[in-house]
Motif scaffolding. Structure first.
Motif, PDB file in Angstrom:
ATOM      1  N   GLY A  10       0.820  -1.205   0.000  1.00  0.00           N
ATOM      2  CA  GLY A  10       0.000   0.000   0.000  1.00  0.00           C
ATOM      3  C   GLY A  10       0.848   1.247   0.000  1.00  0.00           C
ATOM      4  N   ALA A  11       1.936   1.227   0.782  1.00  0.00           N
ATOM      5  CA  ALA A  11       2.844   2.373   0.818  1.00  0.00           C
ATOM      6  C   ALA A  11       3.452   2.614  -0.555  1.00  0.00           C
ATOM      7  N   ALA A  12       3.865   1.523  -1.212  1.00  0.00           N
ATOM      8  CA  ALA A  12       4.476   1.649  -2.537  1.00  0.00           C
ATOM      9  C   ALA A  12       3.494   2.249  -3.533  1.00  0.00           C
ATOM     10  N   GLU A  13       2.233   1.787  -3.494  1.00  0.00           N
ATOM     11  CA  GLU A  13       1.227   2.318  -4.410  1.00  0.00           C
ATOM     12  C   GLU A  13       1.009   3.813  -4.179  1.00  0.00           C
ATOM     13  N   ASP A  14       0.890   4.213  -2.895  1.00  0.00           N
ATOM     14  CA  ASP A  14       0.685   5.622  -2.580  1.00  0.00           C
ATOM     15  C   ASP A  14       1.878   6.461  -3.012  1.00  0.00           C
ATOM     16  N   LEU A  15       3.064   5.915  -2.815  1.00  0.00           N
ATOM     17  CA  LEU A  15       4.260   6.663  -3.198  1.00  0.00           C
ATOM     18  C   LEU A  15       4.376   6.784  -4.711  1.00  0.00           C
ATOM     19  N   ILE A  56       8.359  14.190  -1.671  1.00  0.00           N
ATOM     20  CA  ILE A  56       7.211  13.320  -1.932  1.00  0.00           C
ATOM     21  C   ILE A  56       6.499  12.975  -0.638  1.00  0.00           C
ATOM     22  N   VAL A  57       7.281  12.662   0.374  1.00  0.00           N
ATOM     23  CA  VAL A  57       6.702  12.309   1.668  1.00  0.00           C
ATOM     24  C   VAL A  57       5.863  13.452   2.223  1.00  0.00           C
ATOM     25  N   SER A  58       6.253  14.698   1.885  1.00  0.00           N
ATOM     26  CA  SER A  58       5.527  15.856   2.418  1.00  0.00           C
ATOM     27  C   SER A  58       4.118  15.990   1.850  1.00  0.00           C
ATOM     28  N   ILE A  59       3.807  15.276   0.747  1.00  0.00           N
ATOM     29  CA  ILE A  59       2.469  15.414   0.157  1.00  0.00           C
ATOM     30  C   ILE A  59       1.620  14.151   0.325  1.00  0.00           C
ATOM     31  N   VAL A  60       2.090  13.204   1.143  1.00  0.00           N
ATOM     32  CA  VAL A  60       1.271  12.028   1.436  1.00  0.00           C
ATOM     33  C   VAL A  60       0.832  12.085   2.891  1.00  0.00           C
ATOM     34  N   ASP A  61      -0.120  11.236   3.261  1.00  0.00           N
ATOM     35  CA  ASP A  61      -0.617  11.271   4.630  1.00  0.00           C
ATOM     36  C   ASP A  61       0.375  10.606   5.579  1.00  0.00           C
ATOM     37  N   ASP A  62       0.152  10.835   6.872  1.00  0.00           N
ATOM     38  CA  ASP A  62       1.095  10.366   7.884  1.00  0.00           C
ATOM     39  C   ASP A  62       1.183   8.838   7.940  1.00  0.00           C
ATOM     40  N   GLN A  63       0.089   8.167   7.652  1.00  0.00           N
ATOM     41  CA  GLN A  63       0.109   6.709   7.656  1.00  0.00           C
ATOM     42  C   GLN A  63       1.057   6.180   6.578  1.00  0.00           C
ATOM     43  N   THR A  64       1.036   6.802   5.420  1.00  0.00           N
ATOM     44  CA  THR A  64       1.936   6.396   4.339  1.00  0.00           C
ATOM     45  C   THR A  64       3.391   6.702   4.690  1.00  0.00           C
ATOM     46  N   VAL A  65       3.618   7.821   5.341  1.00  0.00           N
ATOM     47  CA  VAL A  65       4.974   8.175   5.766  1.00  0.00           C
ATOM     48  C   VAL A  65       5.555   7.092   6.672  1.00  0.00           C
ATOM     49  N   ILE A  66       4.738   6.632   7.625  1.00  0.00           N
ATOM     50  CA  ILE A  66       5.204   5.607   8.558  1.00  0.00           C
ATOM     51  C   ILE A  66       5.540   4.321   7.819  1.00  0.00           C
ATOM     52  N   LEU A  86       3.957  15.173  12.755  1.00  0.00           N
ATOM     53  CA  LEU A  86       3.332  13.858  12.656  1.00  0.00           C
ATOM     54  C   LEU A  86       2.049  13.835  13.478  1.00  0.00           C
ATOM     55  N   SER A  87       1.003  13.274  12.889  1.00  0.00           N
ATOM     56  CA  SER A  87      -0.263  13.062  13.594  1.00  0.00           C
ATOM     57  C   SER A  87      -0.617  11.588  13.554  1.00  0.00           C
ATOM     58  N   LEU A  88      -0.947  11.042  14.710  1.00  0.00           N
ATOM     59  CA  LEU A  88      -1.388   9.647  14.797  1.00  0.00           C
ATOM     60  C   LEU A  88      -2.853   9.561  15.222  1.00  0.00           C
TER      61      LEU A  88
END
Length: 371
Positions: A10-15, A56-66, A86-88
């Motif tokens: 999922g992270a790869a797809e979002d990235l 890139i990380v700056s424009i995805v949500d925090d869950q994807t960053v993790i 970071l927001s959890l």
């Protein structure tokens, strides 16, 4: 293990999606679906240099960053060094374990939001934050029902750069622990203690007034152990206070409002909902404060912008009208209510300047035409 693989996929797809978006913004020189940058050609997110990864990380949500931080050691190190916010709050379960695993990695965090719908955080997670996140400036622990004084002592030890702290709805903290925190975290500017009945006592407020002299915003809503002693200590110790919420602080009297009016010349917002000991004396003090302070410290944009006196049933129209006339930003007109008077049926005659102007512009108020 299957779940972990799915997360990484999922992270790869979002990235990938984020990579495509960034490419559409025209990063580098585009040619034939590729991006040329100094040092090579980028065709896929796996090829990107670390500085572009952080973009890139700056424009995805925090869950994807993790999830991205777990792809490889290089990514983890890059994100750890570059991530400051970071927001959890999206985490509905296992937030405590997540914080325990992330705190040692994300040591450069400046903002951490851990707001919860149901209690998850425990003291060991806050202790981990204090041990590793020494640059933290903004922390939201609201509704952390499981936390004890151990958390406040840990923050006092390890997060002394805090400027904004929200512990609203945390019922177990003592006033002794809060006083200790105030003595160590002296850069606090925004402090939310709403509903912390056991914590926000006069003793704690005296410590805040003594040590947190830069404080600008304080929420003491429904802290019904607060009295004039505590509020007056704040007014004298924190002269830069701009927003003060005393809603439901049923013990306070006119003395609290008079102290704030005289000492906190930049006061913009004052909440007095259900403070039924407040009388006209407090209102006239607010009105007179502008006259006394204006020559040295005020400009046209300063002064009260919000005042909540709902359920303050001892107030009379002349006193409240004096405040409304003194501060042009206080409105009673439709759509701009910043002078809030719910439950005060005897104050229905109080109107702001806009309301009077509207009346005079009304056709029924126009003078008869000459014949």
């Amino acid at each position: 293990m299957v779940r972990k693989v799915e997360l990484h996929q999922g992270a790869a797809e979002d990235l990938n999606v984020s990579f495509e978006k960034l490419m559409m913004l025209g990063v580098g020189d585009r040619s034939g679906g590729k991006v040329k940058m100094e040092g090579g050609v980028i065709t896929d997110w796996k090829d990107i240099p670390m500085e572009l990864l952080l973009q890139i990380v700056s424009i995805v949500d925090d869950q994807t960053v993790i999830m991205a931080s777990g792809v490889c050691r290089g990514w983890r190190d890059a994100i750890s060094l570059g991530l400051t916010h970071l927001s959890l709050s999206w985490c509905n379960k296992n937030m405590n374990n997540l914080v325990l695993s992330l705190a040692p990695k994300f040591t450069k965090l400046q903002t951490l939001i851990l707001r919860q719908d149901k209690p998850q955080l425990e003291d060991n997670a806050v202790e981990a934050i204090a041990n590793f996140c020494h640059d933290l400036q903004i922390l939201d622990l609201s509704k952390s029902f499981k936390l004890s004084d151990a958390s406040l002592y840990a923050l006092a030890r390890g997060c002394q750069n805090l400027t904004k702290l929200n512990i609203s709805g945390c019922p177990a903290f003592s006033d002794v622990a809060l006083a200790h925190l105030a003595s160590c975290c002296r850069n606090l500017k925004v402090f939310n203690l709403c509903g912390c009945v056991k914590t926000a006592t006069d003793r704690a407020l005296q410590a805040i007034g003594r040590y947190c002299n830069q404080l600008q915003s304080l929420n003491l809503g429904w802290c019904d152990n607060v009295s004039d002693v505590g509020v007056m200590s704040l007014a004298y110790g924190c002269p830069d206070l701009r927003t003060v919420d005393l809603c439901g602080c049923v013990l306070i009297t006119d003395d609290s409002v008079i102290a704030l009016a005289n000492r906190c010349v930049h006061l913009r917002s004052l909440g007095l909902y259900y403070c039924q000991n407040i009388t006209d004396k407090a209102m006239y003090s607010l009105a007179q404060s502008r006259v006394k302070n204006k020559p040295e410290t005020w400009d046209d944009e300063e002064g009260l912008k919000t005042l909540n006196i709902s359920q303050c049933t001892a107030l009379t129209p002349p006193a409240v009208q004096a405040v409304c006339d003194t501060f042009p930003s206080l409105h009673t007109c439709s759509g701009r209510h910043s002078l809030i008077m719910s439950g005060c049926l005897n104050l229905t005659s109080v109107h702001c300047a806009c309301a009077f102007q509207a009346q005079f512009r009304s056709p029924t108020m126009l003078p008869p035409s000459a014949h």
